[in-house]
Scaffold this motif. Structure first.
Motif: not given
Length: 454
Positions: A403-416
């Motif tokens: 859940g922590v990993v999903a929350g981190v990657f679910g933020m609204n910012f673009p990454i490569p």
């Protein structure tokens, strides 16, 4: 038993018979008690003064058994019984069925007061007085006492069957061998006391045996299946056991207290004391006859109050002092010798009641062991629940990492990383491996701390 019960039933009083045309006394009393007073309230409301008066001064039905085994019903009030047996009111209060007193055996000047379970009686040198009751143990006591009083003694059977035989063989006679040890040669009061002790010990031992029969299967069932119903049944059983143990302990302590006090045991020799009083009375009468007939003093001679006592009076005084000293020495010697009879009688029933107490103590220890076993089982189940809860909490912590990993990657910012097609699978694999490592680390920590058997 039925014939004895019908014979021991008290007759119906004449006051309870309603005559035609005459109102019942209970109706008149009820009308008077329900009649309102000046304040509008009924008189004697909530107070039964008539019942209190009857209980304190009314006649009571007693079963009287004499030394020959004959029984009869007598109606005696409290004060007459006090004068008849020379007892204080507090001793008669021990026999009142309206009060609950522990088991007691009291030795008085002319009577023995016995309060042993259902047997409540007054034993004198000539009779036994029991409160009239239809209780089966009271009727059994009367029947057994009559049987023992009417059964011929061992010495009587010997004399009737073998009167021509030589009774003296060697230096010891038959009376010395069997006469002192046979219960048939005990005084009347000790034979009545023995029947009361036997009835009480039998009653308590029967209750203990009944409790044992009920307890052991119930405790075995509780060990195999712990339920609320079984626990409640064991709780009631334990309360009955504690109450019965207290009663048995009281009887045992009372017998032990009597055996430890020689004065109390000597006080219970009522037949011996009665014989001494009669011999003392006849001795005084003989001395009075001697002083009036054979003395040198004339009956018509005047006696000066200031002069010394005459020779006849001096002789009477010296004889009385000598006789009293001789009687006291002889009574002390006979008491020390004969007190062993009562001590052996009490010791026999002390062993019986002590065996019953040991039986109840063993049952109590078995109940305590069962309770300890149940507590151990409950503690084991509680520990298993705690271990399962610990594992569940650890697994929940590991799952929370996803859940922590999903929350981190679910933020609204673009990454490569979002543009790489295989990035999602690598993130899942790496997160799972980290979760497994953390879970195994927790297990090793629990094993190191001995919090969980692994």
């Amino acid at each position: 038993m039925a014939d004895l019960k019908e014979r021991l039933l008290p007759p119906r009083p004449a006051s309870s018979i309603n005559l035609p045309g005459r109102p019942s006394p209970s109706v008149n009393l009820r009308e008077q008690s329900s009649r309102p007073s000046g304040s509008g309230r009924p008189l004697f409301q909530g107070m039964d003064f008539l019942g209190l008066k009857k209980r304190g001064q009314g006649l009571r039905s007693w079963i009287r058994v004499d030394t020959s085994g004959n029984s009869q019903i007598i109606e005696v009030d409290k004060f007459t019984m006090m004068r008849r047996c020379d007892l204080p009111a507090r001793d008669l209060r021990l026999l009142d069925p309206l009060f609950v007193y522990p088991s007691t055996i009291l030795g008085r000047e002319k009577a023995i007061v016995v309060n042993l379970e259902q047997i409540r009686c007054i034993i004198t040198a000539d009779e036994v007085l029991l409160l009239n009751s239809l209780d089966k143990y009271v009727l059994q006591y009367v029947v057994e006492l009559q049987r023992r009083l009417t059964t011929p003694a061992v010495g009587e059977v010997w004399q009737s069957d073998g009167s021509n035989m030589n009774r003296s063989r060697g230096s010891r006679s038959f009376d010395n061998v069997f006469g002192d040890t046979s219960p048939d040669y005990l005084p009347f009061e000790f034979r009545a006391l023995e029947v009361a002790l036997e009835a009480a010990c039998t009653f308590l031992d029967a209750q203990a045996a009944e409790l044992e029969i009920e307890a052991y299967p119930l405790l075995d069932e509780l060990t195999s299946k712990i339920s609320t119903l079984n626990l409640e049944r064991v709780r009631r059983l334990k309360s009955r056991l504690v109450a019965l143990t207290r009663r048995v302990q009281k009887v045992r302590d009372e017998i032990e207290q009597l055996m430890d006090d020689d004065g109390d045991m000597a006080e219970m020799y009522l037949t011996e004391k009665k014989r001494r009083m009669e011999s003392s009375f006849y001795g005084d009468q003989s001395l009075m006859g001697y002083s009036s007939t054979g003395g040198a003093l004339s009956v018509s001679a005047p006696v000066s109050p200031v002069s010394s006592p005459p020779d006849g009076r001096k002789l009477e005084k010296n004889l009385s002092i000598t006789r009293s000293r001789h009687e006291s020495m002889r009574s002390s010697e006979s008491t020390n010798e004969n007190i062993e009879e009562l001590e052996m009688l009490l010791e026999a029933y002390f062993v019986v009641i002590d065996s019953t107490l040991n039986k109840l103590t063993s049952l109590k220890e078995y109940i305590d062991d069962t309770e300890d076993f149940i507590n151990i089982q409950l503690d084991n189940v509680r520990n298993q629940l705690i271990q399962f809860e610990l594992l569940l909490t650890t697994a929940t912590f590991v799952v929370a990492i996803f859940g922590v990993v999903a929350g981190v990657f679910g933020m609204n910012f673009p990454i490569p990383l979002f543009d790489v097609p295989s990035a999602f699978k690598w993130v899942l694999v790496i997160t799972g491996i980290v979760g497994v490592i953390i879970f195994c680390s927790f297990l090793l920590f629990f094993k190191y701390r001995r919090l969980m058997p692994l």
